[in-house]
Design a protein around this motif. Structure first.
Motif, PDB file in Angstrom:
ATOM      1  N   TYR A  17       0.890  -1.160   0.000  1.00  0.00           N
ATOM      2  CA  TYR A  17       0.000   0.000   0.000  1.00  0.00           C
ATOM      3  C   TYR A  17       0.928   1.210   0.000  1.00  0.00           C
ATOM      4  CZ  TYR A  17      -3.137   3.547   1.932  1.00  0.00           C
ATOM      5  OH  TYR A  17      -3.859   4.698   2.153  1.00  0.00           O
ATOM      6  N   PHE A  40       1.854   4.554   7.000  1.00  0.00           N
ATOM      7  CA  PHE A  40       2.694   4.975   8.112  1.00  0.00           C
ATOM      8  C   PHE A  40       3.778   3.958   8.381  1.00  0.00           C
ATOM      9  CE2 PHE A  40      -1.147   6.862  10.468  1.00  0.00           C
ATOM     10  CZ  PHE A  40      -0.747   8.161  10.237  1.00  0.00           C
ATOM     11  N   SER A  94      -4.527   1.619   5.083  1.00  0.00           N
ATOM     12  CA  SER A  94      -4.397   0.177   5.279  1.00  0.00           C
ATOM     13  C   SER A  94      -4.494  -0.223   6.751  1.00  0.00           C
ATOM     14  CB  SER A  94      -3.078  -0.298   4.683  1.00  0.00           C
ATOM     15  OG  SER A  94      -2.008   0.316   5.375  1.00  0.00           O
ATOM     16  N   THR A 115      -2.880   1.046   9.720  1.00  0.00           N
ATOM     17  CA  THR A 115      -1.726   1.012  10.633  1.00  0.00           C
ATOM     18  C   THR A 115      -2.094   1.505  12.041  1.00  0.00           C
ATOM     19  OG1 THR A 115      -0.423   1.570   8.679  1.00  0.00           O
ATOM     20  CG2 THR A 115       0.725   1.626  10.786  1.00  0.00           C
ATOM     21  N   GLU A 152     -12.498   4.852   5.859  1.00  0.00           N
ATOM     22  CA  GLU A 152     -11.724   4.855   4.611  1.00  0.00           C
ATOM     23  C   GLU A 152     -12.686   4.791   3.423  1.00  0.00           C
ATOM     24  OE1 GLU A 152      -8.402   5.009   3.466  1.00  0.00           O
ATOM     25  OE2 GLU A 152      -9.359   4.693   1.528  1.00  0.00           O
ATOM     26  N   ILE A 153     -12.381   5.601   2.405  1.00  0.00           N
ATOM     27  CA  ILE A 153     -13.288   5.677   1.260  1.00  0.00           C
ATOM     28  C   ILE A 153     -13.112   4.496   0.295  1.00  0.00           C
ATOM     29  CG2 ILE A 153     -11.797   7.125  -0.214  1.00  0.00           C
ATOM     30  CD1 ILE A 153     -15.557   7.583   0.212  1.00  0.00           C
ATOM     31  N   ASN A 211      -8.904  -0.687   0.125  1.00  0.00           N
ATOM     32  CA  ASN A 211      -8.096  -0.367   1.310  1.00  0.00           C
ATOM     33  C   ASN A 211      -8.777  -0.907   2.564  1.00  0.00           C
ATOM     34  OD1 ASN A 211      -6.416   0.882  -0.447  1.00  0.00           O
ATOM     35  ND2 ASN A 211      -6.969   2.968   0.119  1.00  0.00           N
ATOM     36  N   ASP A 233     -17.259   7.848   3.628  1.00  0.00           N
ATOM     37  CA  ASP A 233     -16.657   9.150   3.359  1.00  0.00           C
ATOM     38  C   ASP A 233     -16.610   9.908   4.684  1.00  0.00           C
ATOM     39  OD1 ASP A 233     -16.111  11.778   2.629  1.00  0.00           O
ATOM     40  OD2 ASP A 233     -17.117  11.566   0.690  1.00  0.00           O
ATOM     41  N   SER A 234     -15.413  10.237   5.130  1.00  0.00           N
ATOM     42  CA  SER A 234     -15.255  10.852   6.456  1.00  0.00           C
ATOM     43  C   SER A 234     -15.894  12.234   6.551  1.00  0.00           C
ATOM     44  CB  SER A 234     -13.772  10.961   6.814  1.00  0.00           C
ATOM     45  OG  SER A 234     -13.277   9.680   7.054  1.00  0.00           O
ATOM     46  N   SER A 280      -3.127  10.287   8.945  1.00  0.00           N
ATOM     47  CA  SER A 280      -2.403  11.024   7.903  1.00  0.00           C
ATOM     48  C   SER A 280      -3.345  11.166   6.716  1.00  0.00           C
ATOM     49  CB  SER A 280      -1.100  10.332   7.506  1.00  0.00           C
ATOM     50  OG  SER A 280      -1.340   9.185   6.770  1.00  0.00           O
ATOM     51  N   TYR A 295      -5.038   6.715  -4.543  1.00  0.00           N
ATOM     52  CA  TYR A 295      -5.280   5.600  -3.623  1.00  0.00           C
ATOM     53  C   TYR A 295      -6.159   4.497  -4.206  1.00  0.00           C
ATOM     54  CZ  TYR A 295      -2.833   8.257  -0.160  1.00  0.00           C
ATOM     55  OH  TYR A 295      -1.853   8.928   0.498  1.00  0.00           O
ATOM     56  N   LYS A 318     -14.613  10.410  -4.791  1.00  0.00           N
ATOM     57  CA  LYS A 318     -14.842  10.929  -3.426  1.00  0.00           C
ATOM     58  C   LYS A 318     -13.543  11.073  -2.641  1.00  0.00           C
ATOM     59  CE  LYS A 318     -19.461   8.960  -3.137  1.00  0.00           C
ATOM     60  NZ  LYS A 318     -19.423   7.886  -4.158  1.00  0.00           N
ATOM     61  N   ILE A 335     -10.268  12.756  -1.350  1.00  0.00           N
ATOM     62  CA  ILE A 335      -9.848  14.144  -1.146  1.00  0.00           C
ATOM     63  C   ILE A 335      -8.421  14.290  -1.676  1.00  0.00           C
ATOM     64  CG2 ILE A 335      -9.363  15.911   0.593  1.00  0.00           C
ATOM     65  CD1 ILE A 335     -11.596  14.569   2.293  1.00  0.00           C
TER      66      ILE A 335
HETATM   67  C1  LIG Z   1      -2.179   8.903   3.530  1.00  0.00           C
HETATM   68  S1  LIG Z   1      -3.412   7.681   3.330  1.00  0.00           S
HETATM   69  C2  LIG Z   1      -3.520   6.957   4.928  1.00  0.00           C
HETATM   70  C3  LIG Z   1      -2.544   5.841   5.122  1.00  0.00           C
HETATM   71  C4  LIG Z   1      -2.640   5.211   6.493  1.00  0.00           C
HETATM   72  N1  LIG Z   1      -2.127   6.095   7.502  1.00  0.00           N
HETATM   73  C5  LIG Z   1      -1.884   3.867   6.531  1.00  0.00           C
HETATM   74  O1  LIG Z   1      -0.927   3.725   7.318  1.00  0.00           O
HETATM   75  O2  LIG Z   1      -2.209   2.965   5.772  1.00  0.00           O
HETATM   76  C6  LIG Z   1      -4.891   8.584   3.171  1.00  0.00           C
HETATM   77  C7  LIG Z   1      -6.146   7.731   2.934  1.00  0.00           C
HETATM   78  O3  LIG Z   1      -7.296   8.602   2.941  1.00  0.00           O
HETATM   79  C8  LIG Z   1      -8.272   8.022   2.105  1.00  0.00           C
HETATM   80  N2  LIG Z   1      -9.305   9.008   1.770  1.00  0.00           N
HETATM   81  C9  LIG Z   1      -9.280   9.977   0.822  1.00  0.00           C
HETATM   82  N3  LIG Z   1     -10.422  10.672   0.822  1.00  0.00           N
HETATM   83  C10 LIG Z   1     -11.214  10.139   1.793  1.00  0.00           C
HETATM   84  C11 LIG Z   1     -12.520  10.426   2.277  1.00  0.00           C
HETATM   85  N4  LIG Z   1     -13.270  11.383   1.736  1.00  0.00           N
HETATM   86  N5  LIG Z   1     -13.018   9.685   3.306  1.00  0.00           N
HETATM   87  C12 LIG Z   1     -12.275   8.671   3.858  1.00  0.00           C
HETATM   88  N6  LIG Z   1     -11.040   8.358   3.421  1.00  0.00           N
HETATM   89  C13 LIG Z   1     -10.498   9.080   2.416  1.00  0.00           C
HETATM   90  C14 LIG Z   1      -7.450   7.530   0.906  1.00  0.00           C
HETATM   91  O4  LIG Z   1      -8.159   6.546   0.174  1.00  0.00           O
HETATM   92  C15 LIG Z   1      -6.212   6.992   1.592  1.00  0.00           C
HETATM   93  O5  LIG Z   1      -6.281   5.612   1.794  1.00  0.00           O
END
Ligand SMILES: C[S@@+](CC[C@H](N)C(=O)[O-])C[C@H]1O[C@@H](n2cnc3c(N)ncnc32)[C@H](O)[C@@H]1O
Length: 397
Positions: free
Chosen positions: A40, A44, A70, A72, A88-89, A93, A257-258, A280, A289, A308, A310
């Protein structure tokens, strides 16, 4: 160098004596147990999560990650006895996170992993013997087909047959998600790509090529079987290892969707009042992603929610893309505020080169308590680019 700059600027680079560069942490420790159940891009380093959770939270606390990726944060929280939920969207993942965090009946998982492996090996033998015009033919076997242009382009015929056979068998087992993760990982590795460019391959390789990684000519990949073997045993070992370390703390993976998710809909966390966030977010226009796991979407037919995401890579880094990103991140934290305790601690790990996050904090009614900095040592594949990130420590007012 990065650390020197940080020192000159008097930036915080340590937590409780631990240097956040984690330079001495070896590759196998960074990818310990389930943390490497499936690749992935953009996850982190687990030690980073561990250090912060240890320092700022306690056993029994509730930790939220609105950009779970993923998973973490969830795994590290569990090992420290903290309850956690992640949103997570991307469906795939979520599958990775679900598979990493699930508590298995290990005997059954082992039996199923071996059973499907041996069946696929028989089928693979039949494929080879068929090719050589040998007499052994099992009438129940046939050549398998897919309409996916992607899979037909990026896999050799033999690899594709093995993968499709395994996939068709999955429904016969209980541990479907776990088997999907093994197959997805094998599919990723079996693609017609060079040994040195697994993350972002451009064209399928069907001829011998000069391999930068091995400094010799290498042959394109012609099978999936060896990867199915390798990842079957590896997966088994990793889930067993985590099973020994996990605590009774709750873990919840939520696909959604957060910006809009409501915890009142989540049974175990009704109205959820979290002690804090460790997350993160995606960075503006950096990583796609969904597209990074295109093989899995094509293979299993998951719904693509990339519209969706961001800050998707496809939107680039234009001024309007940055504005849309800022708005999206603010929406997420404002929404999540409804489920945080007063004075909740919020940790956001981000490469904030546009200095957007102080404004985001203001809009979300967060006080900036501290900003940590760490150089990121990119050790994956050929990506050695210098990169650093900040860890914002906010407090909900
Ligand atoms: C930097 S990654 C996070 C990685 C995580 N910290 C890990 O260790 O696996 C950011 C994540 O935010 C998700 N994301 C993007 N937009 C989103 C949304 N609207 N709602 C929920 N998750 C979202 C992406 O799909 C992505 O997997």
């Amino acid at each position: 160098m990065q650390l020197q700059i940080a020192k000159q600027k008097n930036l915080t680079t340590h937590v409780n004596g631990t240097n956040l560069a984690f330079a001495g942490v070896r590759e196998y420790e960074r990818t310990k147990h389930v943390h490497r159940l499936h690749p992935y891009l953009g996850k982190f380093i687990p030690q980073l999560v561990e250090v912060f959770l240890n320092e700022y939270f306690k056993k029994g606390d509730y930790i939220l990650d609105p950009f779970m990726g993923s998973g973490t944060t969830l795994i590290e929280a569990n090992m420290l006895g903290m309850h956690s939920a992640g949103v997570e969207i991307s469906q795939f993942n979520c599958l990775i996170a679900e598979t990493k965090t699930k508590q298995y009946n290990l005997d059954l998982a082992e039996r199923e992993i071996k059973d499907i492996l041996f069946k696929t090996r028989e089928y693979s033998n039949w494929l080879v013997q068929g090719k050589r015009q040998l007499t052994f033919l099992d009438n129940s076997y046939k050549k398998l087909k897919t309409n996916s242009e992607y899979l037909n382009t990026w896999l050799s015929d033999k690899a594709l047959q093995e993968i499709l056979f395994y996939k068709n068998e999955i429904d016969k087992y209980e541990n479907k998600d776990l088997l999907k993760i093994i197959l997805s990982r094998a599919t990723r590795s079996a693609r017609l790509i060079t040994h040195y460019d697994l993350a972002r391959p451009k064209n399928p390789i069907r001829e011998k090529y000069w391999c930068i990684k091995h400094r010799r000519y290498c042959q394109p990949i012609d099978e999936a079987m060896k990867f199915i073997y390798r990842y079957s045993w590896d997966t088994l070992r990793r889930i067993k290892e985590f099973d020994n370390l996990r605590t009774e703390a709750k873990i919840k993976v939520i696909q959604g969707d957060s910006r809009y998710l409501d915890f009142k809909d989540i049974k175990e966390y009704k109205g959820g009042k979290f002690d804090g966030i460790f997350t993160s977010p995606p960075y503006v226009g950096l990583i796609d992603y969904h597209d990074q796991h295109k093989y899995a979407y094509e293979l299993f037919g998951y719904k693509d929610n990339s519209d969706k995401e961001i800050g998707p890579a496809s939107n680039g880094r234009s001024i309007s893309a940055k504005e849309a990103y800022k708005k999206g991140i603010i929406n997420v934290f404002q929404n999540m505020n409804r489920f945080l305790k007063p004075k909740a601690k919020i940790f956001v790990v981000v490469n904030d080169r546009d200095n957007i996050y102080p404004e985001i904090a203001k809009k979300c009614n967060y006080k900036i308590k501290k900003v940590f900095h760490r150089p990121v040592l990119m050790r994956t594949e050929r990506d050695n680019a210098k990169f650093s990130e900040s860890i914002y420590y906010f407090e909900r007012r």
